[in-house]
Design a protein around this motif. Structure first.
Motif, PDB file in Angstrom:
ATOM      1  N   ALA A 113      -3.411   5.158  -4.548  1.00 43.24           N
ATOM      2  CA  ALA A 113      -4.551   6.341  -5.395  1.00 43.24           C
ATOM      3  C   ALA A 113      -5.642   5.948  -5.859  1.00 43.24           C
ATOM      4  O   ALA A 113      -6.726   5.912  -5.723  1.00 43.24           O
ATOM      5  CB  ALA A 113      -3.516   6.391  -6.682  1.00 43.24           C
ATOM      6  N   GLY A 117      -7.841   7.632  -3.543  1.00 35.65           N
ATOM      7  CA  GLY A 117      -7.080   9.349  -4.642  1.00 35.65           C
ATOM      8  C   GLY A 117      -8.323   9.486  -4.380  1.00 35.65           C
ATOM      9  O   GLY A 117      -9.760   9.399  -4.682  1.00 35.65           O
ATOM     10  N   SER A 118      -8.366  10.620  -6.128  1.00 37.43           N
ATOM     11  CA  SER A 118      -9.159  11.207  -6.678  1.00 37.43           C
ATOM     12  C   SER A 118     -10.711  10.490  -6.842  1.00 37.43           C
ATOM     13  O   SER A 118      -9.798   8.905  -7.668  1.00 37.43           O
ATOM     14  CB  SER A 118      -8.603  11.851  -7.534  1.00 37.43           C
ATOM     15  N   PRO A 119     -11.677  10.557  -7.157  1.00 36.60           N
ATOM     16  CA  PRO A 119     -12.470   9.844  -8.049  1.00 36.60           C
ATOM     17  C   PRO A 119     -12.329   9.301  -9.370  1.00 36.60           C
ATOM     18  O   PRO A 119     -11.692  10.724  -9.389  1.00 36.60           O
ATOM     19  CB  PRO A 119     -14.243  10.091  -7.242  1.00 36.60           C
TER      20      PRO A 119
END
Length: 229
Positions: A113, A117-119
């Motif tokens: 992640a 995953g999301s920054p």
């Protein structure tokens, strides 16, 4: 200063650095990367913040170290899997790398992640992360390159509008490969991580039940899309 003292200090620094990273990974698992705090890490380790800053001057420096470690761990897993099948056909080698990526991700959810995953808000990965991040991609390029050299690559066709971008990608990533193969390779690389991400982050829930054979089927289709036969 004697070499013994220098060696002891170096070992102590390695041990403290490892402890800092381990606690940071624990916090990633419990709170997420966006809430990683040097002060919280120092508190859990019984250190004053000023001492921790001598190892990692900022949160971003610590994040960068964790990201590089994660990419290197993933790369090592993929390289080990590929080394076990180097004499196999290109498709089998491709699938082995893909399955190694999936296996590593399932065993290292938070680290996966972190890198895919999301920054993390406010964080921009420096160039120092690139060599580690490129390890899996370089393996896939090598597989396609070997297939091309042995005339076992069916180069995908390009639309006219994509030709300039494919030529640029080839020049940047693999000048010895046809642009059509490089464009397809980049697309397949992204789709590989999309497949893994869908499984890890729940998008396959109540959709795909037999995850392992489905993944093997999908990653084989990706190999064929690149032109491996």
């Amino acid at each position: 200063m004697s070499s013994i003292v220098r060696g002891a200090r170096a070992r102590a620094r390695i041990e403290v650095t490892a402890a800092i990273k381990e606690e940071a990974r624990r916090q990633l698992a419990s709170d997420g990367a966006a809430r990683l705090s040097l002060r919280a890490v120092a508190r859990e380790l019984g250190m004053v913040s000023s001492a921790l800053y001598r190892y990692f001057p900022s949160r971003d420096d610590l994040l960068t170290a964790l990201i590089i470690d994660a990419y290197d761990s993933l790369g090592e897993a993929a390289e080990a899997a590929h080394a076990a099948v180097t004499d196999a056909a290109p498709v089998e080698r491709w699938v082995a790398v893909g399955e190694a990526v999936r296996g590593w991700a399932l065993a290292h959810l938070q680290e996966y992640a972190l890198i895919y995953g999301s920054p993390v808000p406010g964080y921009s990965a420096p160039q120092t992360t690139v060599p580690a991040a490129a390890r899996v991609g370089l393996l896939l390029i090598g597989i396609v390159r070997d297939a091309h050299r042995s005339h076992a690559l069916e180069v995908p066709l390009l639309t006219d509008e994509l030709v300039p971008e494919a030529v640029r990608l080839a020049a940047d990533l693999a000048p010895d490969l046809p642009p059509g193969a490089v464009a397809a390779l980049v697309a397949a690389w992204a789709q590989l991580y999309g497949l893994v991400g869908f499984e890890l982050f729940g998008q396959f829930n109540r959709v795909v039940e037999e995850r392992e054979p489905f993944f093997r089927y999908a990653v084989t289709r990706l190999a064929e899309g690149v032109g491996l036969r």
